[in-house]
Design a protein around this motif. Sequence first.
Motif, PDB file in Angstrom:
ATOM      1  N   THR A 145       0.831  -1.204   0.000  1.00 55.44           N
ATOM      2  CA  THR A 145       0.000   0.000   0.000  1.00 55.44           C
ATOM      3  C   THR A 145       0.866   1.253   0.000  1.00 55.44           C
ATOM      4  O   THR A 145       0.582   2.223  -0.719  1.00 55.44           O
ATOM      5  CB  THR A 145      -0.934  -0.004   1.224  1.00 55.44           C
ATOM      6  OG1 THR A 145      -1.720  -1.187   1.201  1.00 55.44           O
ATOM      7  CG2 THR A 145      -1.833   1.210   1.253  1.00 55.44           C
ATOM      8  N   GLY A 146       1.943   1.230   0.774  1.00 55.91           N
ATOM      9  CA  GLY A 146       2.869   2.362   0.785  1.00 55.91           C
ATOM     10  C   GLY A 146       3.551   2.559  -0.555  1.00 55.91           C
ATOM     11  O   GLY A 146       3.742   3.697  -1.011  1.00 55.91           O
ATOM     12  N   ALA A 147       3.906   1.459  -1.220  1.00 56.59           N
ATOM     13  CA  ALA A 147       4.540   1.553  -2.538  1.00 56.59           C
ATOM     14  C   ALA A 147       3.576   2.136  -3.567  1.00 56.59           C
ATOM     15  O   ALA A 147       3.962   2.985  -4.384  1.00 56.59           O
ATOM     16  CB  ALA A 147       5.039   0.184  -2.985  1.00 56.59           C
ATOM     17  N   VAL A 148       2.324   1.702  -3.529  1.00 60.31           N
ATOM     18  CA  VAL A 148       1.319   2.252  -4.449  1.00 60.31           C
ATOM     19  C   VAL A 148       1.101   3.729  -4.164  1.00 60.31           C
ATOM     20  O   VAL A 148       0.995   4.554  -5.092  1.00 60.31           O
ATOM     21  CB  VAL A 148      -0.008   1.447  -4.341  1.00 60.31           C
ATOM     22  CG1 VAL A 148      -1.144   2.149  -5.064  1.00 60.31           C
ATOM     23  CG2 VAL A 148       0.191   0.041  -4.882  1.00 60.31           C
ATOM     24  N   GLY A 149       1.062   4.101  -2.898  1.00 60.07           N
ATOM     25  CA  GLY A 149       0.928   5.508  -2.535  1.00 60.07           C
ATOM     26  C   GLY A 149       2.104   6.338  -3.026  1.00 60.07           C
ATOM     27  O   GLY A 149       1.931   7.461  -3.507  1.00 60.07           O
ATOM     28  N   LEU A 150       3.305   5.792  -2.919  1.00 59.46           N
ATOM     29  CA  LEU A 150       4.494   6.490  -3.426  1.00 59.46           C
ATOM     30  C   LEU A 150       4.431   6.664  -4.939  1.00 59.46           C
ATOM     31  O   LEU A 150       4.780   7.724  -5.467  1.00 59.46           O
ATOM     32  CB  LEU A 150       5.764   5.724  -3.048  1.00 59.46           C
ATOM     33  CG  LEU A 150       6.425   6.108  -1.746  1.00 59.46           C
ATOM     34  CD1 LEU A 150       7.617   5.203  -1.459  1.00 59.46           C
ATOM     35  CD2 LEU A 150       6.873   7.543  -1.747  1.00 59.46           C
ATOM     36  N   LEU A 151       4.000   5.618  -5.638  1.00 57.75           N
ATOM     37  CA  LEU A 151       3.868   5.722  -7.091  1.00 57.75           C
ATOM     38  C   LEU A 151       2.844   6.782  -7.480  1.00 57.75           C
ATOM     39  O   LEU A 151       3.075   7.580  -8.408  1.00 57.75           O
ATOM     40  CB  LEU A 151       3.487   4.373  -7.695  1.00 57.75           C
ATOM     41  CG  LEU A 151       4.590   3.328  -7.767  1.00 57.75           C
ATOM     42  CD1 LEU A 151       4.016   1.983  -8.202  1.00 57.75           C
ATOM     43  CD2 LEU A 151       5.686   3.777  -8.720  1.00 57.75           C
ATOM     44  N   CYS A 152       1.708   6.799  -6.791  1.00 58.82           N
ATOM     45  CA  CYS A 152       0.678   7.813  -7.075  1.00 58.82           C
ATOM     46  C   CYS A 152       1.197   9.213  -6.769  1.00 58.82           C
ATOM     47  O   CYS A 152       0.968  10.145  -7.542  1.00 58.82           O
ATOM     48  CB  CYS A 152      -0.586   7.520  -6.257  1.00 58.82           C
ATOM     49  SG  CYS A 152      -1.450   6.034  -6.772  1.00 58.82           S
ATOM     50  N   ALA A 186       1.547  12.113  -9.539  1.00 60.32           N
ATOM     51  CA  ALA A 186       0.715  13.308  -9.389  1.00 60.32           C
ATOM     52  C   ALA A 186       1.528  14.575  -9.153  1.00 60.32           C
ATOM     53  O   ALA A 186       1.171  15.655  -9.635  1.00 60.32           O
ATOM     54  CB  ALA A 186      -0.279  13.114  -8.249  1.00 60.32           C
ATOM     55  N   SER A 187       2.627  14.453  -8.432  1.00 54.33           N
ATOM     56  CA  SER A 187       3.390  15.655  -8.088  1.00 54.33           C
ATOM     57  C   SER A 187       4.465  15.999  -9.108  1.00 54.33           C
ATOM     58  O   SER A 187       4.946  17.128  -9.127  1.00 54.33           O
ATOM     59  CB  SER A 187       4.035  15.484  -6.709  1.00 54.33           C
ATOM     60  OG  SER A 187       5.071  14.518  -6.769  1.00 54.33           O
ATOM     61  N   GLY A 188       4.844  15.025  -9.890  1.00 58.31           N
ATOM     62  CA  GLY A 188       5.917  15.265 -10.853  1.00 58.31           C
ATOM     63  C   GLY A 188       7.278  15.386 -10.186  1.00 58.31           C
ATOM     64  O   GLY A 188       8.203  15.966 -10.763  1.00 58.31           O
ATOM     65  N   ALA A 189       7.419  14.865  -8.990  1.00 62.82           N
ATOM     66  CA  ALA A 189       8.694  14.931  -8.263  1.00 62.82           C
ATOM     67  C   ALA A 189       9.754  14.134  -9.019  1.00 62.82           C
ATOM     68  O   ALA A 189       9.463  13.136  -9.665  1.00 62.82           O
ATOM     69  CB  ALA A 189       8.526  14.377  -6.862  1.00 62.82           C
ATOM     70  N   GLU A 190      10.976  14.588  -8.903  1.00 67.05           N
ATOM     71  CA  GLU A 190      12.081  13.942  -9.618  1.00 67.05           C
ATOM     72  C   GLU A 190      13.315  13.882  -8.740  1.00 67.05           C
ATOM     73  O   GLU A 190      13.394  14.516  -7.683  1.00 67.05           O
ATOM     74  CB  GLU A 190      12.436  14.743 -10.878  1.00 67.05           C
ATOM     75  CG  GLU A 190      11.325  14.899 -11.874  1.00 67.05           C
ATOM     76  CD  GLU A 190      11.744  15.784 -13.042  1.00 67.05           C
ATOM     77  OE1 GLU A 190      12.742  16.503 -12.929  1.00 67.05           O
ATOM     78  OE2 GLU A 190      11.065  15.739 -14.073  1.00 67.05           O
ATOM     79  N   LEU A 215      16.442  13.477  -6.453  1.00 66.40           N
ATOM     80  CA  LEU A 215      16.802  13.112  -5.089  1.00 66.40           C
ATOM     81  C   LEU A 215      15.582  12.957  -4.191  1.00 66.40           C
ATOM     82  O   LEU A 215      15.570  12.098  -3.298  1.00 66.40           O
ATOM     83  CB  LEU A 215      17.756  14.173  -4.518  1.00 66.40           C
ATOM     84  CG  LEU A 215      18.460  13.815  -3.220  1.00 66.40           C
ATOM     85  CD1 LEU A 215      19.257  12.531  -3.376  1.00 66.40           C
ATOM     86  CD2 LEU A 215      19.360  14.944  -2.783  1.00 66.40           C
ATOM     87  N   THR A 216      14.542  13.708  -4.415  1.00 64.22           N
ATOM     88  CA  THR A 216      13.317  13.599  -3.606  1.00 64.22           C
ATOM     89  C   THR A 216      12.688  12.221  -3.781  1.00 64.22           C
ATOM     90  O   THR A 216      12.289  11.586  -2.796  1.00 64.22           O
ATOM     91  CB  THR A 216      12.311  14.690  -4.001  1.00 64.22           C
ATOM     92  OG1 THR A 216      12.932  15.967  -3.883  1.00 64.22           O
ATOM     93  CG2 THR A 216      11.073  14.643  -3.134  1.00 64.22           C
ATOM     94  N   ALA A 230      12.522   9.224  -0.974  1.00 64.17           N
ATOM     95  CA  ALA A 230      11.243   8.652  -0.552  1.00 64.17           C
ATOM     96  C   ALA A 230      11.269   7.131  -0.684  1.00 64.17           C
ATOM     97  O   ALA A 230      10.806   6.409   0.209  1.00 64.17           O
ATOM     98  CB  ALA A 230      10.102   9.241  -1.375  1.00 64.17           C
ATOM     99  N   TRP A 231      11.802   6.615  -1.787  1.00 66.80           N
ATOM    100  CA  TRP A 231      11.865   5.163  -1.973  1.00 66.80           C
ATOM    101  C   TRP A 231      12.850   4.522  -0.993  1.00 66.80           C
ATOM    102  O   TRP A 231      12.618   3.417  -0.512  1.00 66.80           O
ATOM    103  CB  TRP A 231      12.225   4.802  -3.412  1.00 66.80           C
ATOM    104  CG  TRP A 231      11.032   4.914  -4.315  1.00 66.80           C
ATOM    105  CD1 TRP A 231      10.782   5.888  -5.230  1.00 66.80           C
ATOM    106  CD2 TRP A 231       9.910   4.037  -4.350  1.00 66.80           C
ATOM    107  NE1 TRP A 231       9.573   5.667  -5.841  1.00 66.80           N
ATOM    108  CE2 TRP A 231       9.016   4.536  -5.324  1.00 66.80           C
ATOM    109  CE3 TRP A 231       9.558   2.881  -3.671  1.00 66.80           C
ATOM    110  CZ2 TRP A 231       7.811   3.912  -5.622  1.00 66.80           C
ATOM    111  CZ3 TRP A 231       8.356   2.263  -3.966  1.00 66.80           C
ATOM    112  CH2 TRP A 231       7.495   2.778  -4.927  1.00 66.80           C
ATOM    113  N   ALA A 232      13.941   5.208  -0.680  1.00 65.19           N
ATOM    114  CA  ALA A 232      14.898   4.679   0.290  1.00 65.19           C
ATOM    115  C   ALA A 232      14.258   4.611   1.678  1.00 65.19           C
ATOM    116  O   ALA A 232      14.443   3.620   2.409  1.00 65.19           O
ATOM    117  CB  ALA A 232      16.155   5.545   0.321  1.00 65.19           C
ATOM    118  N   LEU A 233      13.498   5.634   2.047  1.00 66.26           N
ATOM    119  CA  LEU A 233      12.803   5.630   3.325  1.00 66.26           C
ATOM    120  C   LEU A 233      11.760   4.513   3.369  1.00 66.26           C
ATOM    121  O   LEU A 233      11.620   3.824   4.386  1.00 66.26           O
ATOM    122  CB  LEU A 233      12.144   6.990   3.576  1.00 66.26           C
ATOM    123  CG  LEU A 233      11.451   7.161   4.915  1.00 66.26           C
ATOM    124  CD1 LEU A 233      12.444   7.020   6.062  1.00 66.26           C
ATOM    125  CD2 LEU A 233      10.761   8.517   4.981  1.00 66.26           C
TER     126      LEU A 233
END
Length: 163
Positions: free
Chosen positions: A27-34, A38-42, A44-45, A49-52
Motif C-alpha cells: 500500500t505504501g509503494a502504491v501511494g508512493l507511485l501515485c 501526481a506531483s511530478g517529483a524527480e 533526489l526527492t 522517498a523510496w529509500a525511506l
Amino acid sequence: MHNAPPVIYPVGRFVWGVPCIGALALTGAVGLLCWQAASGAEGLTVWGAWALWALSSTLAVSLEARESSAQGHLGWCGDGWSWRDAHMQERVVRLSLLLDGGRYMWVSYRMADAFETHNTWPRIAIVRQTDMPLAWHGFRCAVYSRPLGNGMTSDQTQWPMII
C-alpha cells in the motif's frame, strides 16, 4: 478475597504478521507511485522517498520476527505468571494487558531476568478464546488478578495438568 484459578494457556506465533506488514508495504509503494505521478517529483526527492520506504519496510519485517511470541504456554499459578517454552523450560514473566477484545486479548510479557538487564524487549502475544475455549474464563480472570504474594519462588510453583 478470591483469586483466579491456576491456568495454562497456549501461545503461538501470529501467522498474519508478515502478510499484514507486506500488505502495508505494498500500500505504501502504491501511494508512493501515485504521489510520484501526481506531483511530478524527480531526482533526489524520489530516491529519498523510496529509500525511506525500503528502510521502514525492512525494519518492520525484522522487528516483527523479534517482537512476536514464540510457541509456548503462559501459566498462572496464583503467585505470578510463568512462560514455558517448547523445550519445557520455565521462566518467570511479568504480564501486561494491552487490549481486551472479549474473545481475544493482546498481552505483552517480559522475562523476569530481563528486569535487571534492561536489554530484552517485551514479547507480544495475541491470545484467542478459540485456542482453548474451556480455559478462556480462567485465563481472563488470571490476567486481571493480582499475585497472592505468599513467598513462593519460581522453583516452587506448580503448573496444573493439561487435559
